[in-house]
Design a protein around this motif. Sequence first.
Motif, PDB file in Angstrom:
ATOM      1  N   ALA A 195      21.896  38.653 -60.687  1.00 27.38           N
ATOM      2  CA  ALA A 195      21.868  39.030 -62.101  1.00 27.38           C
ATOM      3  C   ALA A 195      21.498  40.487 -62.287  1.00 27.38           C
ATOM      4  N   ASN A 196      22.099  41.109 -63.272  1.00 29.38           N
ATOM      5  CA  ASN A 196      21.634  42.398 -63.780  1.00 29.38           C
ATOM      6  C   ASN A 196      20.920  42.160 -65.111  1.00 29.38           C
ATOM      7  N   PHE A 197      20.398  43.230 -65.706  1.00 23.52           N
ATOM      8  CA  PHE A 197      19.711  43.140 -66.998  1.00 23.52           C
ATOM      9  C   PHE A 197      18.534  42.163 -66.940  1.00 23.52           C
ATOM     10  N   TYR A 198      17.879  42.122 -65.774  1.00 22.07           N
ATOM     11  CA  TYR A 198      16.707  41.270 -65.570  1.00 22.07           C
ATOM     12  C   TYR A 198      15.489  42.174 -65.412  1.00 22.07           C
ATOM     13  N   GLY A 199      14.392  41.813 -66.061  1.00 21.63           N
ATOM     14  CA  GLY A 199      13.170  42.592 -65.919  1.00 21.63           C
ATOM     15  C   GLY A 199      11.966  41.788 -66.346  1.00 21.63           C
ATOM     16  N   ASP A 200      10.788  42.392 -66.217  1.00 25.87           N
ATOM     17  CA  ASP A 200       9.549  41.698 -66.565  1.00 25.87           C
ATOM     18  C   ASP A 200       9.519  41.272 -68.028  1.00 25.87           C
ATOM     19  N   PHE A 247      17.228  34.427 -55.824  1.00 22.72           N
ATOM     20  CA  PHE A 247      17.889  35.228 -56.851  1.00 22.72           C
ATOM     21  C   PHE A 247      17.679  36.711 -56.593  1.00 22.72           C
ATOM     22  N   ILE A 248      18.787  37.446 -56.779  1.00 24.33           N
ATOM     23  CA  ILE A 248      18.814  38.892 -56.550  1.00 24.33           C
ATOM     24  C   ILE A 248      18.855  39.584 -57.900  1.00 24.33           C
ATOM     25  N   VAL A 249      17.938  40.521 -58.106  1.00 23.29           N
ATOM     26  CA  VAL A 249      17.833  41.209 -59.397  1.00 23.29           C
ATOM     27  C   VAL A 249      17.598  42.698 -59.164  1.00 23.29           C
ATOM     28  N   PRO A 250      17.852  43.533 -60.168  1.00 17.73           N
ATOM     29  CA  PRO A 250      17.594  44.973 -60.018  1.00 17.73           C
ATOM     30  C   PRO A 250      16.097  45.270 -59.988  1.00 17.73           C
ATOM     31  N   GLY A 251      15.731  46.261 -59.198  1.00 15.94           N
ATOM     32  CA  GLY A 251      14.328  46.657 -59.104  1.00 15.94           C
ATOM     33  C   GLY A 251      14.199  48.144 -58.811  1.00 15.94           C
ATOM     34  N   SER A 252      12.976  48.587 -58.616  1.00 19.60           N
ATOM     35  CA  SER A 252      12.732  50.001 -58.316  1.00 19.60           C
ATOM     36  C   SER A 252      13.001  50.333 -56.862  1.00 19.60           C
ATOM     37  N   LEU A 294      18.482  52.790 -63.994  1.00 20.66           N
ATOM     38  CA  LEU A 294      17.959  52.541 -65.333  1.00 20.66           C
ATOM     39  C   LEU A 294      19.019  52.929 -66.357  1.00 20.66           C
ATOM     40  N   ILE A 295      19.363  51.998 -67.247  1.00 16.64           N
ATOM     41  CA  ILE A 295      20.394  52.258 -68.256  1.00 16.64           C
ATOM     42  C   ILE A 295      19.763  53.011 -69.427  1.00 16.64           C
ATOM     43  N   PRO A 296      20.257  54.213 -69.732  1.00 16.83           N
ATOM     44  CA  PRO A 296      19.677  55.000 -70.833  1.00 16.83           C
ATOM     45  C   PRO A 296      19.751  54.263 -72.169  1.00 16.83           C
ATOM     46  N   PHE A 297      18.706  54.409 -72.974  1.00 12.84           N
ATOM     47  CA  PHE A 297      18.652  53.876 -74.344  1.00 12.84           C
ATOM     48  C   PHE A 297      18.788  52.352 -74.400  1.00 12.84           C
ATOM     49  N   SER A 298      18.484  51.664 -73.293  1.00 13.10           N
ATOM     50  CA  SER A 298      18.602  50.199 -73.272  1.00 13.10           C
ATOM     51  C   SER A 298      17.262  49.508 -73.437  1.00 13.10           C
ATOM     52  N   GLY A 299      16.191  50.295 -73.464  1.00 20.40           N
ATOM     53  CA  GLY A 299      14.874  49.680 -73.569  1.00 20.40           C
ATOM     54  C   GLY A 299      14.347  49.171 -72.242  1.00 20.40           C
ATOM     55  N   GLY A 300      14.865  49.716 -71.129  1.00 25.98           N
ATOM     56  CA  GLY A 300      14.332  49.358 -69.817  1.00 25.98           C
ATOM     57  C   GLY A 300      15.233  48.514 -68.947  1.00 25.98           C
ATOM     58  N   TYR A 301      16.418  48.172 -69.396  1.00 24.96           N
ATOM     59  CA  TYR A 301      17.326  47.368 -68.581  1.00 24.96           C
ATOM     60  C   TYR A 301      17.847  48.171 -67.394  1.00 24.96           C
ATOM     61  N   ARG A 302      18.081  47.468 -66.294  1.00 22.45           N
ATOM     62  CA  ARG A 302      18.596  48.092 -65.077  1.00 22.45           C
ATOM     63  C   ARG A 302      19.796  47.324 -64.544  1.00 22.45           C
ATOM     64  N   ILE A 303      20.631  48.015 -63.756  1.00 23.89           N
ATOM     65  CA  ILE A 303      21.712  47.360 -63.027  1.00 23.89           C
ATOM     66  C   ILE A 303      21.617  47.762 -61.560  1.00 23.89           C
ATOM     67  N   ILE A 304      21.988  46.846 -60.685  1.00 19.45           N
ATOM     68  CA  ILE A 304      21.938  47.100 -59.245  1.00 19.45           C
ATOM     69  C   ILE A 304      22.832  48.282 -58.901  1.00 19.45           C
ATOM     70  N   ARG A 305      22.313  49.179 -58.066  1.00 17.37           N
ATOM     71  CA  ARG A 305      22.996  50.449 -57.794  1.00 17.37           C
ATOM     72  C   ARG A 305      24.295  50.263 -57.017  1.00 17.37           C
ATOM     73  N   ILE A 307      26.657  34.036 -60.803  1.00 19.80           N
ATOM     74  CA  ILE A 307      26.602  35.429 -61.245  1.00 19.80           C
ATOM     75  C   ILE A 307      26.260  35.481 -62.735  1.00 19.80           C
ATOM     76  N   SER A 308      25.275  36.293 -63.081  1.00 24.10           N
ATOM     77  CA  SER A 308      24.936  36.529 -64.492  1.00 24.10           C
ATOM     78  C   SER A 308      25.186  37.999 -64.823  1.00 24.10           C
ATOM     79  N   ASP A 309      26.441  38.373 -64.819  1.00 23.39           N
ATOM     80  CA  ASP A 309      26.882  39.706 -65.252  1.00 23.39           C
ATOM     81  C   ASP A 309      28.403  39.726 -65.146  1.00 23.39           C
ATOM     82  N   ARG A 310      29.048  39.639 -66.260  1.00 25.06           N
ATOM     83  CA  ARG A 310      30.520  39.557 -66.269  1.00 25.06           C
ATOM     84  C   ARG A 310      31.177  40.916 -66.067  1.00 25.06           C
TER      85      ARG A 310
END
Length: 386
Positions: A7-12, A37-42, A61-72, A91-94
């Motif tokens: 999944a992308n767009f996953y965070g605390d 589960f595999i998620v984006p991280g630092s 880090l996606i700009p102006f998204s409020g902290g959402y990330r996508i795997i590089r 998969i949770s990212d179309r």
Amino acid sequence: MRILHIANFYGDKSGGIRTTIHNLGHSYIQRGHEFTFIVPGSGFYCEETPTGRMIHLPSILIPFSGGYRIIRRNKDVKNLITTLKPDAIEISDRFTLSQIGTWARKRGIPAVVLSHETLSGLVKTHLRFSLTRFVNWHNRRLASRFKYVIATTQFAAKEFKEIGTPNLVTIPLGVDLVNFHPRNRDESLRTELLKGADILLVHCGRLSPEKKPERSMQALELLLQQGINAHLVYVGIGPLQKKLMQASKDLPVTFLGYVAGRQKLAAILSSADISLAPGPIETFCLAAMESLASGTPVVASKTSAVGEFLLLGSEHPVGAVFDNTALGYAEAIKDVMRLRSRNSDLARQCNQQAENFPWSATVSQMLRLHDDSQKVKKAQHRLRAA
């Protein structure tokens, strides 16, 4: 069975996708399956959690998204799949992860994609016009890359049905019926949140453009002008938070930010009079379902999926929908206020409706899909051996 969810767009502090993954994982493990589960991280690191093994990959880090990330890099995902050797992939990212479906299929690993959003709705929200040919092309390509496309509601399934997607499956998400219940109503908390008002409105969700959180405040202004003494509480964070806070300076509005504890959130929802879900393109809205489980009726956009759960037109509706205008929103809120005043059993009816959506049903349907995939996979292996 070894099940891998990516999944992308996953965070605390993310909402629906995080909740979905954790509930799926917890239930899979309870039924004897292995879940990762595999998620984006630092950076790259792995940790064991009660809901499965969580692997973080370096992300952007996606700009102006409020902290959402996508795997590089999808290459990192593919390397992990090769190492983990899963029996099934979710998969949770179309968008950025769709190529994983084709890659996995070539290696004999069945993969499904959960469509958590409607592309046609996103296009109209952000571009103000429809791109029907592009949307249809993207959805056909997405479906061709996976064994199944999973939609959570009829609303989410609509754009795939319109193009005749043969591998479309509708599986509703679930709701935590243990933590969210009318018994969590807390009168002292309610009094604290009301701040002297008579009606407590709660807007629970991400404060982002596609969810139209400003509409709840616009409806509140109209209610106040009509002499209704209401107080609005926002639960959640997002890129519009600062703008909303500035606009609310002279209004009875409270911003609680992100509420981490499930018990605290459950108490807030069950102590409210009405839960607000103005997002016009919500494909499920877990917060709305959690509100119903808490015994709180919901007012939602008529163009979203939420109306599918509100028993509209029945003898005992558990909410109302509005036409995406501030006036329509205020009128729908008043309709539910009247519903509360004449139906003393409304909290129980809301909870009963939520009981039709247990996570156990979601998990059973997901496992049936994966089991079917495994049967096909094993049959192919036997043919090769012969």
